[in-house]
Motif scaffolding. Sequence first.
Motif, short mmCIF file in Angstrom:
data_model
loop_
_atom_site.label_atom_id
_atom_site.label_comp_id
_atom_site.label_asym_id
_atom_site.label_seq_id
_atom_site.Cartn_x
_atom_site.Cartn_y
_atom_site.Cartn_z
N LEU A 169 -4.54 26.59 11.05
CA LEU A 169 -5.97 26.60 10.73
C LEU A 169 -6.72 26.99 12.00
N VAL A 182 -13.06 25.00 8.41
CA VAL A 182 -11.82 25.59 7.93
C VAL A 182 -11.33 24.75 6.75
N LEU A 184 -8.22 23.76 4.01
CA LEU A 184 -6.80 23.72 3.70
C LEU A 184 -6.67 23.31 2.23
N LEU A 396 -4.11 23.08 14.38
CA LEU A 396 -5.54 23.37 14.41
C LEU A 396 -5.86 24.08 15.73
#
Length: 744
Positions: A169, A182, A184, A396
């Motif tokens: 991400l 972001v 998921l 991340l």
Amino acid sequence: YMGYQVQDMEDEDEQQNEEYQPKLTKLEADYMKKVKDNHKNTLVQKQIVAGKEFKGIAFIAKPDVILFKDFEVGQVYRQKVLVTNVSFSFNSFKMYPITDAYKDFFDIIYMPSGKMSAGLSTTVEVVFTPKVNADIVTVLPLLAETGPINIPLECYCKKAIVKGDKSILDFGSVIYGEEGKVKLVLTNTGALPVRFELRTTDDKKLPVTKPVKLAPAQLGENLLRQQEEEIDEKSKLAESHRETKKEEVKKEPEVKKVEQEEKKEEKVEEVKPEESKKPEKKQDPKKPEEKKKTEIKKQEIKKEEAKKEEEKKVEISPPESPGKVPEKEIASPRLPDFPGADFLSQIEFFRTGKVEGYSSYTLIFTFIPIELGAKSVKLLLKFDNDKYSSPIPIELKGQCVEVPIFIDKPVYDFRICPYDCMYREKFLLHNRGNRTMQLRIHAPKELDDFLEFNPVNGYIQPLSKFEIWAKFKPNNTILTKAKRFIIGPERICVVLKIVCELQAVPVLFKLDSECTTDELEIVPRDIDFGNLYDQVAPSVKVKVTNHSKLPQQISFFQIPKEVTAEPDRGSLHILPLESTIMNFIYRPPNDGFYGETSGVIWLRSITGNIVAKEHKMTFVAKKEKCPIMFDKSKISYPCLAEGETYECLLSAYLNTGVAKDYMIEFSPPPLKLCGLKFCPTTAIVKQKKQVLIQILYDAKIRNLDPFIYDELQKELTSAAAASIVVKNKLIEENLLKKKEPEIE
């Protein structure tokens, strides 16, 4: 089918009991081989129609896969399969049994249809009775005339199978003061719900933290504060480097002396073989003391160097990146030490959640940066059902970049500004982004009368610069109208703000200025030279005071010929808040005019090369006739050899119209300096009579050093004091003599 199966079983038995059977003859073996080949050829035959051979699967099933999904133990499930002949001509098939591991779970209901022409179909019903909560993946075998066929048979129990759409991400580049998000997406392809939890890669719980959310104005103040600290730290570093170099230069001779002493001691301690045979001499008591002193010096030098290094480490800390929030402002608890803990404290997300069956869950990560730079952290997404949903590693990534619009200097220092003058400064803005932005500058209302901007708003293009000109005109009222910006005596510091359309954090910068006056005080401004005679030059002292915080340059541009100012250097410099004394001398002209004259003296003062101002002074002088006249106004002596003398006569007489007698006295310089003798030094000039004065010059080579001049002055002062004492005594004696008869 049965015969083929029995034959296979017999072959297996023969292989097992091969050692107990007699060997076949060659003829018997050939016959056995022919029989087996004929049997195989009769089971599978080629299908040739119109000269074309059929190749492929003769029967296709609909559906292609016999699927029993999300079954439960104890339930009965049925599914019909349509089997169609897709070969060129007539064809038939037989059912093979399912593998032994799963044959107890399935029942096949099928009525043999015999030979089927091309395109005809028949149904086969499969009954599934699960007895174990486990997945089954096998095939339903068929044997057609053209070859074997396997229809996939799959049975899946209820479970949770969760997969993520991505494992990395990346927030990308997020501007300081803004947010980056972001997503998921977790997709559950199973029927059972499952809970998930984000943990560290070491399978430890994540601490619950909340990222710090500051207002745009606070973020701008933090950036401004960090920029100022960076400038201060750079100046401190430069100063520390200079000091260390100076100290090293000073210590070099001391260190060399210590090293030389050590070398001398080592040479003395080395004993030669010849000297070792000699009897030992008594050691001098001074040598061990000298060694101790050198060792103490070394230790002191080392201690001083260690202390200075520690002070540098404490004082010179690495500069914080712009936009970093102090630790006091961070509300979240301190994170444990694991890679990426600081980065994780700047991300807002849910640590746990639940994904329902046959659905998806969107996990949102919000990046709120407070530190510049690229960072990353690795996490592990774990599920309750580890058997079917394996943990998903997540990484991340994010980078906090500086704001696109910034100013070239955080502080614009106007330094010292005299009142009632206009000062201009250029504010240069830069756009390092790829978008055109609208700008607008805001200033406090208290400074509307003193600050102007041109332009007030505008558009800055990508990767370009934008100029804003400021006009600052302070006056005496700025200290009363802008009280809240005063930080010292007549010192003002204002924080200005530039708001950008597509930038959350405003651009803040400071305007610093110290106001002062350009006043020049002249006392007295009106000069009175009083009554004077011809060839007499009276002087008057004038005190000039600079009340400004800037130096002032004074020059006279309109001054009469009769008046001169001392010191006469063309221009005079007066330091801030200081004063000087000037001497004005008046020399009357020889034009035959007697009476009162007046005039004007103009002088110009320049304050700090900024403000020029003109000042007016007046003078008055009254010229009168001198009662005493001399026949000569200038005496010149010829060149004389050393030791020669030369005499000159000077006659004095009264001017016409003078009805009084006058006494004259000559006071030449000391004889040792000038070599002049007057005879007489005092005389009375009477009406219609002349007085002759003899002036003798003694030619000698004289040493005119300043030290000799000072000694002569001391002698003169002491002689004058002695003469005053003698005069006072004489006066007292005369008074006593006069009073004695009165007393009697």
